[in-house]
Design an enzyme around this catalytic site. Structure first.
Site, PDB file in Angstrom:
ATOM      1  N   TRP A 164       0.797  -1.218   0.000  1.00  0.00           N
ATOM      2  CA  TRP A 164       0.000   0.000   0.000  1.00  0.00           C
ATOM      3  C   TRP A 164       0.837   1.280   0.000  1.00  0.00           C
ATOM      4  O   TRP A 164       0.298   2.366  -0.183  1.00  0.00           O
ATOM      5  CB  TRP A 164      -0.938   0.039   1.210  1.00  0.00           C
ATOM      6  CG  TRP A 164      -0.322  -0.319   2.538  1.00  0.00           C
ATOM      7  CD1 TRP A 164      -0.470  -1.493   3.202  1.00  0.00           C
ATOM      8  CD2 TRP A 164       0.531   0.498   3.362  1.00  0.00           C
ATOM      9  NE1 TRP A 164       0.236  -1.471   4.387  1.00  0.00           N
ATOM     10  CE2 TRP A 164       0.854  -0.260   4.509  1.00  0.00           C
ATOM     11  CE3 TRP A 164       1.050   1.782   3.243  1.00  0.00           C
ATOM     12  CZ2 TRP A 164       1.682   0.227   5.527  1.00  0.00           C
ATOM     13  CZ3 TRP A 164       1.877   2.276   4.249  1.00  0.00           C
ATOM     14  CH2 TRP A 164       2.176   1.509   5.374  1.00  0.00           C
ATOM     15  N   PRO A 189      -4.017  -5.969  -5.155  1.00  0.00           N
ATOM     16  CA  PRO A 189      -3.563  -4.796  -4.410  1.00  0.00           C
ATOM     17  C   PRO A 189      -3.864  -4.941  -2.923  1.00  0.00           C
ATOM     18  O   PRO A 189      -4.668  -5.779  -2.511  1.00  0.00           O
ATOM     19  CB  PRO A 189      -4.373  -3.658  -5.033  1.00  0.00           C
ATOM     20  CG  PRO A 189      -5.625  -4.314  -5.513  1.00  0.00           C
ATOM     21  CD  PRO A 189      -5.228  -5.712  -5.933  1.00  0.00           C
ATOM     22  N   SER A 245       6.488  -7.284   3.699  1.00  0.00           N
ATOM     23  CA  SER A 245       7.322  -7.597   4.852  1.00  0.00           C
ATOM     24  C   SER A 245       8.035  -8.933   4.678  1.00  0.00           C
ATOM     25  O   SER A 245       7.578  -9.818   3.935  1.00  0.00           O
ATOM     26  CB  SER A 245       6.472  -7.646   6.120  1.00  0.00           C
ATOM     27  OG  SER A 245       5.632  -8.798   6.117  1.00  0.00           O
ATOM     28  N   GLU A 266      10.706  -8.728  -2.864  1.00  0.00           N
ATOM     29  CA  GLU A 266      11.278  -7.454  -2.430  1.00  0.00           C
ATOM     30  C   GLU A 266      10.707  -7.188  -1.049  1.00  0.00           C
ATOM     31  O   GLU A 266       9.569  -6.748  -0.903  1.00  0.00           O
ATOM     32  CB  GLU A 266      10.921  -6.351  -3.436  1.00  0.00           C
ATOM     33  CG  GLU A 266      11.754  -5.100  -3.274  1.00  0.00           C
ATOM     34  CD  GLU A 266      11.101  -4.088  -2.367  1.00  0.00           C
ATOM     35  OE1 GLU A 266      11.522  -4.010  -1.192  1.00  0.00           O
ATOM     36  OE2 GLU A 266      10.193  -3.384  -2.811  1.00  0.00           O
ATOM     37  N   LEU A 267      11.521  -7.491  -0.035  1.00  0.00           N
ATOM     38  CA  LEU A 267      11.025  -7.563   1.335  1.00  0.00           C
ATOM     39  C   LEU A 267      11.519  -6.379   2.176  1.00  0.00           C
ATOM     40  O   LEU A 267      11.970  -5.376   1.657  1.00  0.00           O
ATOM     41  CB  LEU A 267      11.426  -8.902   1.945  1.00  0.00           C
ATOM     42  CG  LEU A 267      11.017 -10.131   1.110  1.00  0.00           C
ATOM     43  CD1 LEU A 267      11.449 -11.419   1.786  1.00  0.00           C
ATOM     44  CD2 LEU A 267       9.516 -10.138   0.835  1.00  0.00           C
ATOM     45  N   CYS A 300      10.365   1.093   2.132  1.00  0.00           N
ATOM     46  CA  CYS A 300      11.285   0.014   2.502  1.00  0.00           C
ATOM     47  C   CYS A 300      12.740   0.458   2.439  1.00  0.00           C
ATOM     48  O   CYS A 300      13.600  -0.123   3.110  1.00  0.00           O
ATOM     49  CB  CYS A 300      11.067  -1.204   1.615  1.00  0.00           C
ATOM     50  SG  CYS A 300      11.216  -0.843  -0.152  1.00  0.00           S
TER      51      CYS A 300
END
Length: 499
Positions: A164, A189, A245, A266-267, A300
């Protein structure tokens, strides 16, 4: 029928706005008929409702994407490039409309929302050029009369699980690479930000993408785990790309393991920001202001742990406090002069408060802020903490909040050790005027992206991704991102006679 709401904004083109899910270029309710409300983080009031799909709805999405893939995979590279160019044009045309929607979905100020659209457009523009660059190879073999050929083909249907915090940019970055390769995509989404994804699908339809090439499946927070798992486990889905996450990324990887599906993860990040005595402090401060306070710290790659060398530590803390007090104004993203909006979720506010309380209980000093903003909305004060230590929660957790935590260090070796003392490895930043040190830091810092005298690492032309528990695979960058959506097929040719 969707209930009626008074929209808190006006659009130049209201026809782009739809409030059903999007499958096979058609607007479709959930099979249950259930809907969930989308909340404006700045006011905590609902402004629309969206279908609550469940796991039982997933087969119609995967069937649509599979049917479309059988044709889309054979389209010419130039045709795919033209479609991407058309999509780029549609998004540019509706830039302001999309930004207005983002303000009410995410809570970010209008200027930041417009910036996200512009950032997203760098990906459509970049990937327009990629379809015609996909190529195989012919290699001489060790044995006579033989040639080795390779051919690159699209992997198939892709499921994209999108966060989000940058909902437009993340959809576009993933989808543009997939379309360039010849894949079709199903986007799920976040429940907080479904409307912007639906608008992107409508603009893709207008751009000429065939039914099923881009589908959007929406659902609420309660059903998100089951819907995501159903997407990951569906046999028609051959690749999953997830941004979110580390905890959820590990769950997604488990779901995909049974089907041996290709993944891009992609954390989370716990990104260090290193400032040495010899750095240009104004340059470092300017970069930190942009990194730390953008979207209220909900990125991130934001600077999570700020390590400052002892000789300039107190000076830098003072400079950061002065600049933050002068430049950061918290409020509704529509208000004139607001530079930091609301956090997107109430959970983010509570986590930030707990992290500040943990830090102060263990000896940290609050230089600025440190609490919720009273009144309506999910607002948190821009917060500066000093005298931070490794045993505090911020040191090991991703904040995802406007908390600038400052640590003191003495030597380069100590700075590198502290920076690398995390399970994460998404991005690191270092500021120094010692050219030799920059090279050492580039090699020694454990992260997928290193900002050397810059806080800006993310660009369409640069591979984006982390190491360690920040995931694997790359998004954006020359050839790299498209290769994530391709499989390489090897052909061995034997030729009779002499040549």
């Amino acid at each position: 029928m969707a209930p009626k709401y008074e929209l808190p904004f006006k659009l130049d083109d209201p026809s782009i706005l739809h409030f059903d899910s999007f499958v096979h270029n058609e607007w479709t309710p959930a099979s249950s008929g259930e809907r969930f409300e989308v909340i404006d983080p700045a006011t905590t009031t609902p402004w629309t409702s969206i279908p609550t799909n469940t796991a039982s709805d997933i087969p119609k999405y995967t069937k649509s994407a599979s049917t479309a893939f059988s044709t889309f995979r054979t389209t010419t590279a130039r045709h795919r490039a033209q479609l991407l160019q058309n999509w780029d044009t549609q998004i540019r045309t509706h830039r302001t409309d999309l930004a207005r929607i983002l303000v009410h979905e995410t809570g970010k100020p209008l200027a930041e929302a417009l910036g996200e659209i512009d950032y997203a457009l760098t990906f459509t523009w970049w990937f327009v050029g990629e379809p015609e660059r996909i190529s195989g190879s012919i290699t001489p073999a060790a044995l006579p009369g033989r040639r080795i050929l390779t051919l690159k083909q699209p992997i198939g249907v892709v499921a994209a699980l999108v966060p989000w915090n940058f909902p437009v940019a993340m959809v576009v970055r993933k989808a543009a690479a997939a379309f360039a390769a010849g894949c079709t995509m199903i986007v799920k989404p976040s429940p907080e930000t479904p409307v912007s994804a639906l608008v992107l699908a409508e603009l893709a339809r207008r751009a000429g993408f065939a039914p099923g090439v881009l589908n959007i499946v929406t659902t609420d927070l309660e059903n998100t785990p089951a819907v995501s798992e159903a997407l990951c486990r569906d046999p028609a889905v051959r690749k999953v790309t997830f941004t979110g996450s580390t905890r959820v990324g590990k769950l997604v990887a488990r779901y995909c393991a049974d089907g041996l599906k290709k993944m891009t993860l992609e954390l989370g990040g716990n990104c260090p920001f290193l400032v040495f005595d010899d750095a240009d402090l104004n340059q470092a401060l300017e970069m930190l202001m942009a990194l730390k306070w953008r979207h209220a710290g909900q990125a991130c790659i934001t600077a999570n742990r700020v390590y400052v060398q002892a000789g300039v530590y107190d000076k830098f803390v003072g400079m950061l406090k002065e600049r933050t007090e002068k430049q950061i104004r918290v409020g509704n993203g529509w208000e004139e002069g607001v530079t930091m909006g609301a956090l997107t979720t109430p959970q983010g506010v509570e986590k930030a408060l707990q992290q500040v309380q943990d830090a102060t209980a263990k000896g940290a000093t609050v230089v600025l802020g440190g609490d919720k903003v009273q009144g309506k909305g999910y607002f948190f004060q821009p917060t500066i903490l000093k005298d931070m230590t490794a045993d505090m929660r911020v040191s090991s957790e991703e904040s995802f909040a406007p908390i600038a935590a400052l640590y003191r260090f003495e030597t380069e070796d100590e700075a590198v050790r502290l920076a690398n003392d995390t399970a994460m490895g998404l991005a690191s930043y270092a500021f120094t005027k010692d050219a030799d040190r920059l090279w050492r830091l580039f090699e020694n810092l454990e992260a997928g992206m290193i900002g050397l005298n810059t806080g800006s690492s993310s660009a369409a032309e640069a591979p984006f991704g982390g190491v360690k528990e920040s995931g694997y695979g790359k998004e954006s960058g020359k050839e790299v991102a498209v290769n994530e959506y391709l499989v390489t097929k090897t052909g061995t040719l034997t030729v009779a006679g002499h040549y």
